[in-house]
Design an enzyme around this catalytic site. Structure first.
Site, PDB file in Angstrom:
ATOM      1  N   ARG A 103      -2.439   2.662  -3.301  1.00 20.19           N
ATOM      2  CA  ARG A 103      -2.835   4.000  -3.767  1.00 20.19           C
ATOM      3  C   ARG A 103      -1.981   4.987  -2.981  1.00 20.19           C
ATOM      4  O   ARG A 103      -2.170   5.162  -1.777  1.00 20.19           O
ATOM      5  CB  ARG A 103      -4.332   4.206  -3.519  1.00 20.19           C
ATOM      6  CG  ARG A 103      -4.871   5.535  -4.034  1.00 20.19           C
ATOM      7  CD  ARG A 103      -6.365   5.620  -3.775  1.00 20.19           C
ATOM      8  NE  ARG A 103      -6.880   6.955  -3.997  1.00 20.19           N
ATOM      9  CZ  ARG A 103      -7.461   7.384  -5.117  1.00 20.19           C
ATOM     10  NH1 ARG A 103      -7.588   6.555  -6.133  1.00 20.19           N
ATOM     11  NH2 ARG A 103      -7.905   8.613  -5.218  1.00 20.19           N
ATOM     12  N   HIS A 130      -2.821   6.488 -13.386  1.00 22.03           N
ATOM     13  CA  HIS A 130      -4.053   5.932 -12.824  1.00 22.03           C
ATOM     14  C   HIS A 130      -4.548   4.835 -13.778  1.00 22.03           C
ATOM     15  O   HIS A 130      -5.609   4.970 -14.398  1.00 22.03           O
ATOM     16  CB  HIS A 130      -5.095   7.036 -12.662  1.00 22.03           C
ATOM     17  CG  HIS A 130      -6.199   6.710 -11.702  1.00 22.03           C
ATOM     18  ND1 HIS A 130      -6.340   5.472 -11.096  1.00 22.03           N
ATOM     19  CD2 HIS A 130      -7.250   7.463 -11.252  1.00 22.03           C
ATOM     20  CE1 HIS A 130      -7.404   5.482 -10.317  1.00 22.03           C
ATOM     21  NE2 HIS A 130      -7.972   6.678 -10.398  1.00 22.03           N
ATOM     22  N   GLN A 133      -8.246   3.225 -13.686  1.00 22.05           N
ATOM     23  CA  GLN A 133      -9.317   4.104 -14.156  1.00 22.05           C
ATOM     24  C   GLN A 133      -9.380   4.113 -15.682  1.00 22.05           C
ATOM     25  O   GLN A 133     -10.467   4.062 -16.263  1.00 22.05           O
ATOM     26  CB  GLN A 133      -9.103   5.524 -13.637  1.00 22.05           C
ATOM     27  CG  GLN A 133     -10.205   6.494 -14.050  1.00 22.05           C
ATOM     28  CD  GLN A 133     -11.557   6.117 -13.459  1.00 22.05           C
ATOM     29  OE1 GLN A 133     -11.699   6.005 -12.245  1.00 22.05           O
ATOM     30  NE2 GLN A 133     -12.557   5.914 -14.318  1.00 22.05           N
ATOM     31  N   ASP A 219     -10.812  16.089 -15.827  1.00 18.94           N
ATOM     32  CA  ASP A 219     -10.641  15.726 -14.420  1.00 18.94           C
ATOM     33  C   ASP A 219     -10.650  17.027 -13.621  1.00 18.94           C
ATOM     34  O   ASP A 219     -10.628  18.123 -14.184  1.00 18.94           O
ATOM     35  CB  ASP A 219      -9.324  14.965 -14.225  1.00 18.94           C
ATOM     36  CG  ASP A 219      -9.226  14.257 -12.879  1.00 18.94           C
ATOM     37  OD1 ASP A 219     -10.213  14.279 -12.108  1.00 18.94           O
ATOM     38  OD2 ASP A 219      -8.152  13.691 -12.589  1.00 18.94           O
ATOM     39  N   CYS A 259     -13.575  10.872 -14.275  1.00 22.87           N
ATOM     40  CA  CYS A 259     -13.287   9.774 -13.342  1.00 22.87           C
ATOM     41  C   CYS A 259     -13.934   9.978 -11.974  1.00 22.87           C
ATOM     42  O   CYS A 259     -13.988   9.033 -11.179  1.00 22.87           O
ATOM     43  CB  CYS A 259     -11.783   9.583 -13.205  1.00 22.87           C
ATOM     44  SG  CYS A 259     -10.905  11.002 -12.522  1.00 22.87           S
ATOM     45  N   ARG A 287     -15.214   0.340 -13.023  1.00 23.71           N
ATOM     46  CA  ARG A 287     -14.015   0.088 -12.218  1.00 23.71           C
ATOM     47  C   ARG A 287     -14.121  -1.286 -11.562  1.00 23.71           C
ATOM     48  O   ARG A 287     -13.149  -2.040 -11.491  1.00 23.71           O
ATOM     49  CB  ARG A 287     -13.858   1.175 -11.134  1.00 23.71           C
ATOM     50  CG  ARG A 287     -13.327   2.505 -11.592  1.00 23.71           C
ATOM     51  CD  ARG A 287     -11.834   2.493 -11.872  1.00 23.71           C
ATOM     52  NE  ARG A 287     -11.024   2.156 -10.719  1.00 23.71           N
ATOM     53  CZ  ARG A 287     -10.624   3.016  -9.779  1.00 23.71           C
ATOM     54  NH1 ARG A 287     -10.990   4.294  -9.854  1.00 23.71           N
ATOM     55  NH2 ARG A 287      -9.866   2.619  -8.783  1.00 23.71           N
TER      56      ARG A 287
END
Length: 305
Positions: A103, A130, A133, A219, A259, A287
């Site tokens: 990450r 991402h 996700q 988001d 998310c 997830r």
């Protein structure tokens, strides 16, 4: 053959459909407290340059539940934080573990690491993408509404890594994405890694983007790494808050996703994220399940049962 998951389109439609089915099976076992340990003696290295609650917990718990071990590495505490070349880190770390999740900031970092890795590398988040996700988001949609093929996803807000990945997913899985961003924050097709624009349409008015949508999602207005722009973004995005009015012009059975972490009163109202159309808690849990399916596939290939 060694396979990485650095962006959504790294996997084919058939591979993704397989992962969604495996996630369903693995989740069902989890819910029945049925032990399943296909990755005994396998080790996952988790390298964090950007911190996260959900990414660390879902990967670490997931690897443990599959019978393996997860090791947390923060770049501040490793030689990467002291200037060791990414290529060297890839060579060394991949000789000591079976799979790596990273990450970080630029996509180029994870590409360079993967190019020198002997083991699969998973993108846990970069500035550009991402993919884990969106795997979870699409699996959640399938659970609630069935196949996403031919459906419409409305993206309201910043054209960030989540938006880019939704656009890639639409091309691979054949659904549509309606994007509405403030002026100056539009999608950059090259940065998003798009093949074309057949599955993507832009709207100046977020209400128009949401009209008739099967899924409305957003988001935070200021992603990690862009905090210096926060005050400016708060003004620019003021009209791009997902609220009850936007949900009302979507389909009557439309669902809402985010998310997380979310800022109620900014990108979404509390009425929407805590309301009956919201599936954000299922989305967060998933997830765990899609990443277990992903790690199983990258390490063991397709499982028959």
């Amino acid at each position: 053959m060694l396979k990485h998951f650095l962006q959504f389109k790294d996997l084919s439609r058939d591979e993704l459909l397989y992962l969604f089915e495996r996630a369903r099976v693995i989740k069902s076992r989890f819910k029945r407290y049925q032990p399943y340990h296909p990755l005994v003696d396998r080790t996952l290295a988790m390298i964090f340059e950007k911190s996260s609650t959900r990414t660390r917990l879902s990967f670490e718990a997931g690897m443990h539940q599959l019978g393996g071990t997860a090791i947390y590495l923060n770049t501040r505490d490793t030689q990467l934080g002291r200037g060791e070349p990414v290529e060297d880190a890839g060579e060394v770390i991949s000789r000591m573990v079976d799979i790596v999740m990273i990450r970080t900031y630029e996509q180029e970092i994870i590409k360079r690491f993967a190019a020198h890795s002997r083991v699969p590398v998973i993108n846990g988040l970069t500035n550009e993408y991402h993919p884990c996700q969106i795997l979870a988001d699409i699996f959640t949609f399938i659970e609630h509404r069935g196949s996403i093929k031919g459906k419409t996803v409305a993206w309201v807000g910043d054209s960030n890594n989540m938006c880019n990945t939704w656009l890639q997913a639409a091309e691979v899985l054949d659904f549509n994405v309606h994007v509405s961003t403030p002026p100056g924050y539009e999608v950059e097709p090259e940065r998003a890694g798009l093949y074309g624009t057949d599955n993507f349409e832009s709207f100046a008015d977020p209400m128009d983007a949401c009209r008739g949508a099967d899924l409305v999602t957003t988001d935070v207005w200021t992603s990690m790494g862009w905090e210096a722009e926060n005050d400016e973004r708060m003004k620019d995005f003021a009209d791009w808050q997902v609220d009850a009015e936007m949900m009302q012009v979507a389909k009557s059975d439309a669902i809402f996703m985010h998310c997380l972490p979310a800022h109620r009163g900014e990108e979404v109202t509390a009425e929407v994220i805590d309301g009956p159309q919201s599936v954000v808690w299922d989305e967060a849990e998933n997830r765990l399940h899609v990443q277990k399916a992903l790690m199983e596939y990258l390490l063991l290939g397709k499982i028959e049962s």
